[in-house]
Structures are given as C-alpha cells and as structure tokens.
Design an enzyme around this catalytic site. Sequence first.
Site, PDB file in Angstrom:
ATOM      1  CD  GLN A 112     -29.583  57.961  23.793  1.00 26.95           C
ATOM      2  OE1 GLN A 112     -28.691  58.373  25.031  1.00 26.95           O
ATOM      3  NE2 GLN A 112     -29.865  57.066  22.477  1.00 26.95           N
ATOM      4  CB  SER A 115     -28.400  50.822  26.498  1.00 19.78           C
ATOM      5  OG  SER A 115     -27.611  51.733  25.190  1.00 19.78           O
ATOM      6  CD  GLU A 230     -26.241  58.990  21.714  1.00 17.42           C
ATOM      7  OE1 GLU A 230     -26.416  58.127  21.183  1.00 17.42           O
ATOM      8  OE2 GLU A 230     -25.937  58.803  22.882  1.00 17.42           O
ATOM      9  CD  GLU A 368     -14.393  48.870  19.046  1.00 18.60           C
ATOM     10  OE1 GLU A 368     -15.673  49.611  19.578  1.00 18.60           O
ATOM     11  OE2 GLU A 368     -13.626  48.965  19.430  1.00 18.60           O
TER      12      GLU A 368
HETATM   13  C1  LIG Z   1     -20.951  56.894  30.222  1.00 21.58           C
HETATM   14  C2  LIG Z   1     -21.837  56.065  29.228  1.00 21.58           C
HETATM   15  C3  LIG Z   1     -23.613  57.045  28.650  1.00 21.58           C
HETATM   16  C4  LIG Z   1     -24.179  56.264  28.332  1.00 21.58           C
HETATM   17  N1  LIG Z   1     -25.203  56.639  28.117  1.00 21.58           N
HETATM   18  C5  LIG Z   1     -26.538  56.336  27.400  1.00 21.58           C
HETATM   19  C6  LIG Z   1     -27.773  56.924  28.055  1.00 21.58           C
HETATM   20  O1  LIG Z   1     -27.825  57.986  27.751  1.00 21.58           O
HETATM   21  N2  LIG Z   1     -28.763  55.971  26.836  1.00 21.58           N
HETATM   22  C7  LIG Z   1     -28.765  55.084  26.508  1.00 21.58           C
HETATM   23  O2  LIG Z   1     -29.059  54.384  25.647  1.00 21.58           O
HETATM   24  N3  LIG Z   1     -27.424  54.510  26.306  1.00 21.58           N
HETATM   25  C8  LIG Z   1     -26.254  54.839  26.962  1.00 21.58           C
HETATM   26  N4  LIG Z   1     -24.787  54.677  27.066  1.00 21.58           N
HETATM   27  C9  LIG Z   1     -24.945  53.264  26.402  1.00 21.58           C
HETATM   28  C10 LIG Z   1     -24.675  53.131  25.441  1.00 21.58           C
HETATM   29  O3  LIG Z   1     -25.375  53.529  23.933  1.00 21.58           O
HETATM   30  C11 LIG Z   1     -23.855  51.397  24.761  1.00 21.58           C
HETATM   31  O4  LIG Z   1     -23.026  51.310  25.760  1.00 21.58           O
HETATM   32  C12 LIG Z   1     -23.194  51.484  23.725  1.00 21.58           C
HETATM   33  O5  LIG Z   1     -24.179  51.785  22.594  1.00 21.58           O
HETATM   34  C13 LIG Z   1     -22.652  50.018  23.393  1.00 21.58           C
HETATM   35  O6  LIG Z   1     -23.699  48.687  23.624  1.00 21.58           O
HETATM   36  P1  LIG Z   1     -22.825  47.813  24.608  1.00 21.58           P
HETATM   37  O7  LIG Z   1     -22.263  48.655  25.893  1.00 21.58           O
HETATM   38  O8  LIG Z   1     -24.133  47.227  25.287  1.00 21.58           O
HETATM   39  O9  LIG Z   1     -21.693  47.075  24.071  1.00 21.58           O
HETATM   40  P2  LIG Z   1     -21.777  45.989  23.005  1.00 21.58           P
HETATM   41  O10 LIG Z   1     -22.762  46.177  21.715  1.00 21.58           O
HETATM   42  O11 LIG Z   1     -22.269  44.983  23.739  1.00 21.58           O
HETATM   43  O12 LIG Z   1     -20.350  46.220  22.252  1.00 21.58           O
HETATM   44  C14 LIG Z   1     -19.703  45.117  23.171  1.00 21.58           C
HETATM   45  C15 LIG Z   1     -18.452  45.338  22.504  1.00 21.58           C
HETATM   46  O13 LIG Z   1     -18.212  44.304  21.343  1.00 21.58           O
HETATM   47  C16 LIG Z   1     -18.096  45.730  19.715  1.00 21.58           C
HETATM   48  N5  LIG Z   1     -19.047  45.609  18.774  1.00 21.58           N
HETATM   49  C17 LIG Z   1     -20.459  45.222  19.304  1.00 21.58           C
HETATM   50  N6  LIG Z   1     -21.252  45.161  17.407  1.00 21.58           N
HETATM   51  C18 LIG Z   1     -20.091  45.350  16.503  1.00 21.58           C
HETATM   52  C19 LIG Z   1     -20.151  45.043  15.206  1.00 21.58           C
HETATM   53  N7  LIG Z   1     -21.710  44.950  15.116  1.00 21.58           N
HETATM   54  N8  LIG Z   1     -19.262  45.378  14.723  1.00 21.58           N
HETATM   55  C20 LIG Z   1     -18.047  45.231  15.169  1.00 21.58           C
HETATM   56  N9  LIG Z   1     -17.654  45.435  16.821  1.00 21.58           N
HETATM   57  C21 LIG Z   1     -19.276  45.615  17.749  1.00 21.58           C
HETATM   58  C22 LIG Z   1     -18.710  46.772  20.418  1.00 21.58           C
HETATM   59  O14 LIG Z   1     -17.631  48.107  19.667  1.00 21.58           O
HETATM   60  C23 LIG Z   1     -18.111  46.557  21.918  1.00 21.58           C
HETATM   61  O15 LIG Z   1     -16.357  46.982  21.908  1.00 21.58           O
HETATM   62  C24 LIG Z   1     -23.896  54.984  27.515  1.00 21.58           C
HETATM   63  C25 LIG Z   1     -22.590  54.597  27.645  1.00 21.58           C
HETATM   64  C26 LIG Z   1     -21.631  55.092  28.191  1.00 21.58           C
HETATM   65  C27 LIG Z   1     -20.416  54.669  28.044  1.00 21.58           C
END
Ligand SMILES: Cc1cc2nc3c(=O)[nH]c(=O)nc-3n(C[C@H](O)[C@H](O)[C@H](O)COP(=O)(O)OP(=O)(O)OC[C@H]3O[C@@H](n4cnc5c(N)ncnc54)[C@H](O)[C@@H]3O)c2cc1C
Length: 399
Positions: A112, A115, A230, A368
């Site tokens: 997928q 991100s 998902e 969150e």
């Molecule tokens: C083990 C693992 C596997 C993954 N596999 C995939 C994959 O196969 N494909 C893919 O596309 N992605 C994948 N991901 C990515 C995952 O979907 C993202 O890490 C996740 O959506 C969070 O995005 P970010 O890491 O950019 O954090 P951010 O969005 O930058 O968030 C940082 C912090 O801010 C908080 N936050 C952000 N927005 C808000 C809001 N509106 N209200 C309150 N709090 C908020 C979050 O909860 C978090 O604590 C994976 C992640 C992990 C850990």
Amino acid sequence: MALSETALEELLDGLLSDFPPSSTPPVEFLGAQFDRGLAFAHFPLGEGGLGASPSDQQHVLTRLAQVHAPSAFARNVIGYGMVAPTLVAHGTAQQKQRFLRPLFTGEEIWCQLFSEPGAGSDFAALATRAELDGDEWVVSGQKVWTTLAHESAYGLLIARTNPDVTKHKGLTAFLVDMHATGVDVRPLYQATGEAEFNECFFHEVRVPDHLRLGGVGEGWPVSITTLMNERVSIGGTVPPRGSGLIGEAMKIWQRKWATRHDAHAMAVRSELLQSWVRNEVARLTNWRASDLRRAGTPGPEGAVAKLAFAEENQRTSELCVDLLGAEGMLYGSDYPQVRPKESAMTSGDMRKAFIRMRANSIEGGTSEVMRNIIGERVLGLPGEPRIDKDVAWKDVPRS
Ligand SMILES: Cc1cc2nc3c(=O)[nH]c(=O)nc-3n(C[C@H](O)[C@H](O)[C@H](O)COP(=O)(O)OP(=O)(O)OC[C@H]3O[C@@H](n4cnc5c(N)ncnc54)[C@H](O)[C@@H]3O)c2cc1C
C-alpha cells in the site's frame, strides 16, 4: 444474500476432500478455493466469491482455520485485506480478472503506497505526482512506511494528478508494477530489529493508463475503501475465545503464577482477569460488527475495532512481559537485521511482540485519528477545524 448453511457446507466439504490441506501445495489449494467462490464468499460470482453475506465469509474462514488450511491473509496481508476489496469496488473487469486470483494465492504480493514523509494522518496532502504522457502516467515522488514493498509484485499507489484543485479532489489511484524501471525500495529497520517496511522512491516511473484504478481525480473515494477495509482487516478479526495475546498471557500465568496464593499473585490474577474480560468484549464487539457488515466499504465500526485492537494489544503484551518477570527483560533472539517475508503483526515471542505492538497505535491510522473518527462519525460531535478545505493544494503552505 446469505447462502443456505447446507449449500455452504457442501462447497467446503467438496473443497477439503478434493484438495486436502495437509497434502495440497498452498498455491494449488488457494487457487481451488478462489475458483469455487470460497476466497471471498461475499464478493460477486467470478471474482472469488458467491455473492454471499460477510457472515458466510466469516464461517468459511472459521471452518478452514479449524483444519489448518493455508491462509491467504497470512501470505498477503495487505493484498488480501485491503487491495482485494478496493479492486472489487473500483476495478475494471479486466483488472479484477488479471489481479484477484494471483493476489489470493499469494503468487503476487501487494503493498500500500499511501503515506509520505509529509503526509501520514493527513495523507490527502500527499505530493507524489503523476502526469499523463500519451497513454501512460509518469510518476515521481517518495512513499514511506511501505509494509512488504520488498516482497511485492504490485503496489496500490495514490498520486496527485491535479495540484490546482483542493487536496482531496486532485488524487488518482494506480496499480503499480514494483519491478518497473525507476522504482527504488529501501529497508527501514524497526525497534524489533526487522525491516517489515520500506521507503519507496519513484523516479519517472511509467504506469499505463489501463492500470489506473477508478477515474482521474477519484483517488480519494478509492483510498477511503482501502482505509476502511484496512481498519477492519487490522482490528476486526474474530479470533477464537481466549486465543492470541490473552491466550499467551494465560499460558505464562499457568507456568509462573498459578500455584502461588500470596497477595502479589492475587493482584496479578485480578489484572489478568480484567485483561481477559476486555479482550473478550473486543472480540464480541467485532463479532457483532461482522454480522452487521455489508460487503463493500465498511462503516466507522472499523475505527472502533482498530482503536480497541491497538490499545488491548499494547496492554496485554505489556502484561505478558510483567508476568514473565526477569525473563521479560531478555530479548528472545540475537536481534537480527532481517527483512521478513510476512508482516509481523503478531509474534510468538512476547518480548518481541511487546516491542512490535507499540506500532499498533500508529499503523493503519493512529489512535488519535481513530478517536476523531469515532467522535465525528459515530457520536456526531463537531468536526475538527479544516483550514485547507477550500484551498487549491498548490496554495497550501507546506514545509
Ligand atoms: C508498522 C507500520 C506499518 C505501516 N505500513 C504502511 C503501509 O504499508 N503503507 C502506508 O502507506 N503507510 C504505512 N504506515 C504509515 C501509517 O499509516 C502512518 O504512520 C500513520 O498514518 C501516521 O502518519 P505519520 O507517521 O505521518 O504521523 P503524523 O500524521 O505526522 O502524526 C504524528 C502525531 O500527530 C497526531 N495527529 C496527527 N493528526 C492529528 C489530528 N488531526 N488529531 C489528533 N492528533 C493528530 C498523530 O496521532 C501522531 O501522534 C505504517 C506505519 C507503521 C508504524
């Protein structure tokens, strides 16, 4: 449509007697399961299904698990749980014909590609570009955290095809050959020592227009189908009562605590019982949701399941490590830097599981964000302020 119980049982009996799971190679078994409509019983006929109900599908999964039949989910976790329902909802007849069967048998693993470094929770802000050149799209950009990209034949990619409209409107979905020229997959090592996921770079990768999934500019509805599935795929399974992490906790308690009757052991027992009850409530909630669910895009119950799954997994794996006492401080392996062939969502070694489960509240949408969805879509609370809602993507300030 619910199939009669007898008709479904006859189909399952036929599959298991013609292709005994213990002596049939997994790809052959899964191919036969697909051809007989028992891959995704709730999908339409000819697409691995029978047009049956999701609860019939749940029955198929339970019956096949009892005889240890090969699991399509374990072989291709993202393909099975997320890409397949998205293909069925948005794919052309040719796309479904070409991709669903090898996805189910595990001959083609999927990833997928949503991100990006600057777009996770708010992934509609993504910056990977796709521009039309004749009958091909030219894709350039970077994706990150891409689980199993190193094993994948194809990826479901969302790219920006129009920067002049608001962020949700300018997106388009593509089915991308992960071995195409210009795709560069690099491992990212996690706290467990393993690299389940990757960063993926796209340097002018050419994607034929017939591998566009859905209409141009319709990447957002396509993504919603994937994301809702998902959440159900990660958090919505209905395991047997007392199995999984809580089953592991019970085993450790039996081994290390069951014969003790001092005050400390009684307090530990009480904690274990509370954990058992919480895990059972989550399991029964998922059971009820799976009965109510219709085929297609699941509703916000997926956010409830995903949130409960993440929190309970973290609490229960922590309890397991506590129950292990000093043993819990030792890591169960020599911490090898490997790139696993399957997603390590669960793990037999509770010390490793404890570390891996930290990611449960991030992957598939953070806790969150799940709370926001439950607040807005289940409880009807006021929405978050969204200041970029009416602004063209190219005019939104970003770092
Ligand atoms: C083990 C693992 C596997 C993954 N596999 C995939 C994959 O196969 N494909 C893919 O596309 N992605 C994948 N991901 C990515 C995952 O979907 C993202 O890490 C996740 O959506 C969070 O995005 P970010 O890491 O950019 O954090 P951010 O969005 O930058 O968030 C940082 C912090 O801010 C908080 N936050 C952000 N927005 C808000 C809001 N509106 N209200 C309150 N709090 C908020 C979050 O909860 C978090 O604590 C994976 C992640 C992990 C850990």
